[in-house]
Design a protein around this motif. Structure first.
Motif, PDB file in Angstrom:
ATOM      1  N   SER A  41       1.994  -3.909   3.387  1.00  0.00           N
ATOM      2  CA  SER A  41       0.785  -3.425   2.721  1.00  0.00           C
ATOM      3  C   SER A  41       1.091  -2.756   1.391  1.00  0.00           C
ATOM      4  O   SER A  41       0.278  -2.775   0.477  1.00  0.00           O
ATOM      5  CB  SER A  41       0.003  -2.475   3.625  1.00  0.00           C
ATOM      6  OG  SER A  41       0.778  -1.350   3.968  1.00  0.00           O
ATOM      7  N   GLN A  42       2.295  -2.169   1.261  1.00  0.00           N
ATOM      8  CA  GLN A  42       2.657  -1.557  -0.023  1.00  0.00           C
ATOM      9  C   GLN A  42       2.772  -2.630  -1.097  1.00  0.00           C
ATOM     10  O   GLN A  42       2.309  -2.460  -2.221  1.00  0.00           O
ATOM     11  CB  GLN A  42       3.953  -0.775   0.088  1.00  0.00           C
ATOM     12  CG  GLN A  42       4.274  -0.016  -1.186  1.00  0.00           C
ATOM     13  CD  GLN A  42       5.534   0.804  -1.062  1.00  0.00           C
ATOM     14  OE1 GLN A  42       6.559   0.297  -0.623  1.00  0.00           O
ATOM     15  NE2 GLN A  42       5.459   2.057  -1.447  1.00  0.00           N
ATOM     16  N   GLN A  43       3.349  -3.754  -0.749  1.00  0.00           N
ATOM     17  CA  GLN A  43       3.461  -4.850  -1.712  1.00  0.00           C
ATOM     18  C   GLN A  43       2.073  -5.360  -2.088  1.00  0.00           C
ATOM     19  O   GLN A  43       1.792  -5.630  -3.252  1.00  0.00           O
ATOM     20  CB  GLN A  43       4.299  -5.984  -1.132  1.00  0.00           C
ATOM     21  CG  GLN A  43       4.463  -7.145  -2.092  1.00  0.00           C
ATOM     22  CD  GLN A  43       5.298  -8.275  -1.503  1.00  0.00           C
ATOM     23  OE1 GLN A  43       5.750  -8.193  -0.367  1.00  0.00           O
ATOM     24  NE2 GLN A  43       5.492  -9.313  -2.272  1.00  0.00           N
ATOM     25  N   THR A  44       1.191  -5.463  -1.102  1.00  0.00           N
ATOM     26  CA  THR A  44      -0.174  -5.903  -1.368  1.00  0.00           C
ATOM     27  C   THR A  44      -0.891  -4.918  -2.284  1.00  0.00           C
ATOM     28  O   THR A  44      -1.557  -5.317  -3.240  1.00  0.00           O
ATOM     29  CB  THR A  44      -0.951  -6.048  -0.045  1.00  0.00           C
ATOM     30  OG1 THR A  44      -0.274  -6.988   0.782  1.00  0.00           O
ATOM     31  CG2 THR A  44      -2.367  -6.505  -0.281  1.00  0.00           C
ATOM     32  N   THR A  46       0.452  -2.926  -4.397  1.00  0.00           N
ATOM     33  CA  THR A  46       1.056  -3.052  -5.723  1.00  0.00           C
ATOM     34  C   THR A  46       0.448  -4.229  -6.478  1.00  0.00           C
ATOM     35  O   THR A  46       0.119  -4.123  -7.656  1.00  0.00           O
ATOM     36  CB  THR A  46       2.581  -3.229  -5.599  1.00  0.00           C
ATOM     37  OG1 THR A  46       3.113  -2.082  -4.952  1.00  0.00           O
ATOM     38  CG2 THR A  46       3.240  -3.382  -6.938  1.00  0.00           C
ATOM     39  N   GLN A  47       0.260  -5.347  -5.789  1.00  0.00           N
ATOM     40  CA  GLN A  47      -0.322  -6.523  -6.431  1.00  0.00           C
ATOM     41  C   GLN A  47      -1.780  -6.281  -6.814  1.00  0.00           C
ATOM     42  O   GLN A  47      -2.214  -6.672  -7.891  1.00  0.00           O
ATOM     43  CB  GLN A  47      -0.225  -7.730  -5.503  1.00  0.00           C
ATOM     44  CG  GLN A  47       1.183  -8.213  -5.291  1.00  0.00           C
ATOM     45  CD  GLN A  47       1.290  -9.264  -4.195  1.00  0.00           C
ATOM     46  OE1 GLN A  47       0.375  -9.459  -3.417  1.00  0.00           O
ATOM     47  NE2 GLN A  47       2.433  -9.923  -4.138  1.00  0.00           N
ATOM     48  N   ILE A  48      -2.537  -5.623  -5.936  1.00  0.00           N
ATOM     49  CA  ILE A  48      -3.962  -5.397  -6.189  1.00  0.00           C
ATOM     50  C   ILE A  48      -4.167  -4.417  -7.333  1.00  0.00           C
ATOM     51  O   ILE A  48      -4.981  -4.647  -8.229  1.00  0.00           O
ATOM     52  CB  ILE A  48      -4.665  -4.884  -4.918  1.00  0.00           C
ATOM     53  CG1 ILE A  48      -4.722  -5.987  -3.861  1.00  0.00           C
ATOM     54  CG2 ILE A  48      -6.072  -4.375  -5.226  1.00  0.00           C
ATOM     55  CD1 ILE A  48      -5.160  -5.502  -2.503  1.00  0.00           C
ATOM     56  N   THR A  49      -3.428  -3.319  -7.310  1.00  0.00           N
ATOM     57  CA  THR A  49      -3.663  -2.242  -8.282  1.00  0.00           C
ATOM     58  C   THR A  49      -2.878  -2.412  -9.567  1.00  0.00           C
ATOM     59  O   THR A  49      -3.234  -1.826 -10.588  1.00  0.00           O
ATOM     60  CB  THR A  49      -3.287  -0.877  -7.680  1.00  0.00           C
ATOM     61  OG1 THR A  49      -1.888  -0.860  -7.389  1.00  0.00           O
ATOM     62  CG2 THR A  49      -4.081  -0.580  -6.434  1.00  0.00           C
TER      63      THR A  49
END
Length: 70
Positions: A41-44, A46-49
């Protein structure tokens, strides 16, 4: 010169409140994703924000401290 009764002033005040509410909601959703989300979820987040890991961590710490103070 704009006065408190000027509709543009009231519009700006409403927009400022909505922006503050949206930022609070964003922080809550980000914190929830990072704390309770699935693996990766941290990678997600990072991609979203578009924030890097360190920025995300600082943002989460600030949101947690703000929540603890309230």
């Amino acid at each position: 010169m704009a006065t408190d009764s000027d509709p543009r002033v009231k519009r700006l005040e409403r927009a400022t409140r909505r922006l503050a509410d949206a930022e609070s909601e964003f922080n809550a959703a980000l914190l929830d994703l990072l704390q309770n989300g699935p693996h990766g979820s941290q990678q997600t987040a990072t991609q979203i924000t578009g924030m890097n890991r360190d920025t995300l961590r600082r943002r989460v710490r600030a949101a947690e401290q703000e929540g603890a103070a309230a």
